[in-house]
Design a protein around this motif. Structure first.
Motif, PDB file in Angstrom:
ATOM      1  N   GLN A 137       3.713  -5.614   3.860  1.00 56.15           N
ATOM      2  CA  GLN A 137       4.323  -4.464   3.797  1.00 56.15           C
ATOM      3  C   GLN A 137       5.890  -4.822   4.249  1.00 56.15           C
ATOM      4  O   GLN A 137       6.317  -5.595   5.523  1.00 56.15           O
ATOM      5  N   PRO A 138       6.277  -4.211   3.106  1.00 55.80           N
ATOM      6  CA  PRO A 138       8.587  -4.699   3.597  1.00 55.80           C
ATOM      7  C   PRO A 138       9.025  -4.300   5.174  1.00 55.80           C
ATOM      8  O   PRO A 138       8.342  -2.850   5.498  1.00 55.80           O
ATOM      9  N   ALA A 139       9.587  -4.404   5.149  1.00 59.45           N
ATOM     10  CA  ALA A 139      10.175  -4.261   6.756  1.00 59.45           C
ATOM     11  C   ALA A 139      10.287  -2.755   6.064  1.00 59.45           C
ATOM     12  O   ALA A 139      10.659  -1.787   7.023  1.00 59.45           O
ATOM     13  N   LYS A 140      11.294  -2.791   5.253  1.00 60.90           N
ATOM     14  CA  LYS A 140      12.160  -1.592   5.166  1.00 60.90           C
ATOM     15  C   LYS A 140      11.918  -0.733   4.188  1.00 60.90           C
ATOM     16  O   LYS A 140      12.673  -0.868   2.963  1.00 60.90           O
ATOM     17  N   SER A 141      10.217  -0.195   4.038  1.00 59.92           N
ATOM     18  CA  SER A 141      10.044   0.601   2.807  1.00 59.92           C
ATOM     19  C   SER A 141       8.770   1.876   3.974  1.00 59.92           C
ATOM     20  O   SER A 141       8.545   1.698   4.896  1.00 59.92           O
ATOM     21  N   ASP A 142       8.956   3.322   3.752  1.00 56.16           N
ATOM     22  CA  ASP A 142       8.601   4.254   4.056  1.00 56.16           C
ATOM     23  C   ASP A 142       7.425   4.148   2.837  1.00 56.16           C
ATOM     24  O   ASP A 142       6.714   5.037   3.582  1.00 56.16           O
ATOM     25  N   VAL A 143       7.024   3.098   2.321  1.00 59.75           N
ATOM     26  CA  VAL A 143       5.605   3.988   1.352  1.00 59.75           C
ATOM     27  C   VAL A 143       4.229   2.887   2.080  1.00 59.75           C
ATOM     28  O   VAL A 143       5.197   1.496   2.317  1.00 59.75           O
ATOM     29  N   ASN A 144       3.717   2.965   2.379  1.00 59.30           N
ATOM     30  CA  ASN A 144       2.610   2.718   2.987  1.00 59.30           C
ATOM     31  C   ASN A 144       1.867   1.467   1.692  1.00 59.30           C
ATOM     32  O   ASN A 144       0.770   2.726   0.987  1.00 59.30           O
ATOM     33  N   LEU A 145       2.149   0.593   1.475  1.00 57.91           N
ATOM     34  CA  LEU A 145       1.152  -0.159   0.397  1.00 57.91           C
ATOM     35  C   LEU A 145      -0.312  -0.531   0.868  1.00 57.91           C
ATOM     36  O   LEU A 145      -1.572  -0.225  -0.409  1.00 57.91           O
ATOM     37  N   ALA A 146      -0.915  -0.200   1.449  1.00 56.51           N
ATOM     38  CA  ALA A 146      -2.212  -0.179   1.887  1.00 56.51           C
ATOM     39  C   ALA A 146      -3.076   1.059   1.486  1.00 56.51           C
ATOM     40  O   ALA A 146      -4.361   1.104   0.965  1.00 56.51           O
ATOM     41  N   ILE A 147      -2.000   2.517   1.447  1.00 55.23           N
ATOM     42  CA  ILE A 147      -2.822   3.591   1.184  1.00 55.23           C
ATOM     43  C   ILE A 147      -2.684   3.515  -0.137  1.00 55.23           C
ATOM     44  O   ILE A 147      -4.081   4.259  -0.789  1.00 55.23           O
ATOM     45  N   LEU A 148      -2.288   3.117  -0.653  1.00 53.93           N
ATOM     46  CA  LEU A 148      -1.966   3.067  -2.218  1.00 53.93           C
ATOM     47  C   LEU A 148      -3.072   2.170  -2.948  1.00 53.93           C
ATOM     48  O   LEU A 148      -3.604   2.603  -4.040  1.00 53.93           O
ATOM     49  N   ALA A 149      -2.992   1.082  -1.584  1.00 52.50           N
ATOM     50  CA  ALA A 149      -3.533  -0.169  -2.630  1.00 52.50           C
ATOM     51  C   ALA A 149      -5.075   0.294  -2.504  1.00 52.50           C
ATOM     52  O   ALA A 149      -6.194  -0.270  -3.165  1.00 52.50           O
ATOM     53  N   SER A 150      -5.741   0.840  -1.677  1.00 56.92           N
ATOM     54  CA  SER A 150      -6.685   1.670  -1.525  1.00 56.92           C
ATOM     55  C   SER A 150      -7.651   2.430  -2.865  1.00 56.92           C
ATOM     56  O   SER A 150      -8.667   2.912  -3.133  1.00 56.92           O
ATOM     57  N   ASN A 151      -6.799   2.161  -3.767  1.00 52.72           N
ATOM     58  CA  ASN A 151      -6.762   2.763  -5.555  1.00 52.72           C
ATOM     59  C   ASN A 151      -6.823   2.305  -6.108  1.00 52.72           C
ATOM     60  O   ASN A 151      -7.299   2.332  -7.897  1.00 52.72           O
ATOM     61  N   CYS A 152      -7.230   0.847  -5.974  1.00 50.25           N
ATOM     62  CA  CYS A 152      -7.028  -0.046  -7.109  1.00 50.25           C
ATOM     63  C   CYS A 152      -7.802  -0.537  -7.053  1.00 50.25           C
ATOM     64  O   CYS A 152      -9.285  -0.154  -6.530  1.00 50.25           O
ATOM     65  N   VAL A 153      -8.486  -1.121  -9.102  1.00 47.27           N
ATOM     66  CA  VAL A 153      -9.797  -0.941  -9.471  1.00 47.27           C
ATOM     67  C   VAL A 153      -9.210  -2.236  -9.238  1.00 47.27           C
ATOM     68  O   VAL A 153      -9.032  -3.083  -9.988  1.00 47.27           O
ATOM     69  N   TRP A 154     -10.789  -2.841  -8.875  1.00 47.50           N
ATOM     70  CA  TRP A 154     -10.746  -4.174  -8.785  1.00 47.50           C
ATOM     71  C   TRP A 154     -12.413  -4.586  -9.649  1.00 47.50           C
ATOM     72  O   TRP A 154     -13.002  -4.159  -9.667  1.00 47.50           O
ATOM     73  N   PHE A 155     -12.533  -6.630 -10.015  1.00 46.66           N
ATOM     74  CA  PHE A 155     -13.434  -5.894 -11.015  1.00 46.66           C
ATOM     75  C   PHE A 155     -14.464  -5.812 -10.927  1.00 46.66           C
ATOM     76  O   PHE A 155     -15.501  -5.584 -11.131  1.00 46.66           O
ATOM     77  N   ASP A 156     -14.983  -7.095  -9.654  1.00 47.97           N
ATOM     78  CA  ASP A 156     -16.258  -6.719  -9.087  1.00 47.97           C
ATOM     79  C   ASP A 156     -15.782  -5.407  -7.362  1.00 47.97           C
ATOM     80  O   ASP A 156     -17.006  -5.670  -7.120  1.00 47.97           O
ATOM     81  N   GLY A 157     -15.470  -4.613  -8.006  1.00 51.55           N
ATOM     82  CA  GLY A 157     -15.836  -3.792  -6.521  1.00 51.55           C
ATOM     83  C   GLY A 157     -15.017  -3.949  -5.119  1.00 51.55           C
ATOM     84  O   GLY A 157     -15.429  -3.888  -4.038  1.00 51.55           O
ATOM     85  N   LYS A 158     -14.823  -5.622  -5.102  1.00 53.98           N
ATOM     86  CA  LYS A 158     -13.999  -5.672  -3.872  1.00 53.98           C
ATOM     87  C   LYS A 158     -13.660  -6.839  -3.528  1.00 53.98           C
ATOM     88  O   LYS A 158     -13.098  -6.960  -4.842  1.00 53.98           O
ATOM     89  N   SER A 159     -12.981  -7.415  -2.873  1.00 59.05           N
ATOM     90  CA  SER A 159     -12.094  -7.716  -2.630  1.00 59.05           C
ATOM     91  C   SER A 159     -12.185  -8.822  -2.714  1.00 59.05           C
ATOM     92  O   SER A 159     -14.040  -9.638  -2.067  1.00 59.05           O
ATOM     93  N   LEU A 160     -11.379 -10.293  -3.143  1.00 62.82           N
ATOM     94  CA  LEU A 160     -11.665 -11.435  -3.360  1.00 62.82           C
ATOM     95  C   LEU A 160     -12.198 -12.639  -2.420  1.00 62.82           C
ATOM     96  O   LEU A 160     -10.721 -12.111  -1.836  1.00 62.82           O
TER      97      LEU A 160
END
Length: 215
Positions: free
Chosen positions: A192-215
Motif C-alpha cells: 500500500q503506498p504511503a500517500k494514497s487514499d486508494v485501498n489496494l486490498a479492497i480493489l484487489a478482491s475483484n482480481c481474477v486469478w487462474f486457480d482462484g486463489k493466491s499463488l
C-alpha cells in the motif's frame, strides 16, 4: 403473191384457220404460264410450311430441355432445403489437440491458433524468439474496471505470470486520459503506498486469478 382473190371463200377460210391457230397457241402459252405460276406458288407454300414446322419443332425442343432443367433445379432446391449439416473438427496445436464441438464453454481457457501465435515471425536479426500470449479478464468496478492478465508461454497449460490493475478513462480538457493503478502480482496484493487514499486490498478482491486463489 396470193393466187386467191380477196374476199373469196378460200381466203376467208384460210384467215379463219390462221386466227384459230393463233388463239390456240395463245391459250397454250397462257396455260403454261399459269402452270409455272402455280408450281412457283406451291413451292413457296411448301417451303414456308417446312420452315414454320422446323421453327415449331426447334422451339418445342428447346422448351423441353428448359423445362427439364427447371424441374431438376426445383428438385435440388427442395432437397437441399431439408438438409441439416453437422460438422466436427480438430485443431492441432503442436503436441496438444483441441477438440471443437459447438461453442466453447464460458469457463474454458482460450487457446490461440497457430496463426495467432505467429510461429514463423522473426526479427531481421534472426535472433531467437520466445512466444507468449496474455488472457485478460475484466470486472466492472465503479466508473472503471479491474483487469486481470494471465501470461502464458506457448504449449503451456498454466500461466507463468499473473497481474491485476484498476483502469479508468476520463475526459480532460486536453483529451482523454487513462488512469491505471497496479493492484497485485501473482495473486499477492502490492504494498500500500504511503500517500494514497486508494485501498489496494479492497480493489484487489475483484482480481481474477487462474486457480482462484493466491499463488
Amino acid at each position: 403473191m396470193s393466187y386467191l382473190a380477196p374476199g373469196s371463200p378460200e381466203n376467208v377460210a384460210l384467215a379463219q384457220h390462221v386466227n384459230g391457230r393463233l388463239r390456240a397457241e395463245s391459250r397454250i402459252i397462257a396455260a403454261r404460264a399459269f402452270l409455272f405460276r402455280a408450281i412457283g406458288a406451291g413451292t413457296f407454300v411448301a417451303l414456308a410450311g417446312i420452315g414454320a414446322g422446323a421453327a415449331a419443332y426447334g422451339y418445342a425442343y428447346m422448351n423441353q430441355y428448359e423445362s427439364a432443367a427447371e424441374r431438376i433445379a426445383s428438385a435440388m432446391q427442395a432437397a437441399l432445403s431439408d438438409v441439416t449439416l453437422k460438422t466436427k473438427g480438430e485443431v492441432t496445436l503442436t503436441d496438444n489437440t483441441l477438440k471443437l464441438e459447438g461453442l466453447p464453454k464460458g469457463n474454458a481457457v482460450p487457446t490461440p491458433t497457430q496463426t495467432q501465435l505467429g510461429q514463423d515471425a522473426a526479427p531481421a536479426s534472426k535472433a531467437p524468439v520466445n512466444t507468449t500470449f496474455t488472457v485478460f479478464k475484466q470486472v466492472p468496478y465503479l466508473d472503471g474496471q479491474i483487469v486481470s492478465g494471465w501470461n502464458f508461454r506457448a504449449n503451456e497449460e498454466k500461466p507463468f505470470q499473473q497481474y491485476c490493475y484498476f483502469s479508468r478513462r476520463s475526459n480532460e480538457p486536453k483529451g482523454q486520459v487513462e488512469i491505471k493503478i497496479d493492484l497485485a502480482m501473482d495473486g499477492k496484493v502490492l504494498a500500500q503506498p504511503a500517500k494514497s487514499d486508494v485501498n489496494l486490498a479492497i480493489l484487489a478482491s475483484n482480481c481474477v486469478w487462474f486457480d482462484g486463489k493466491s499463488l
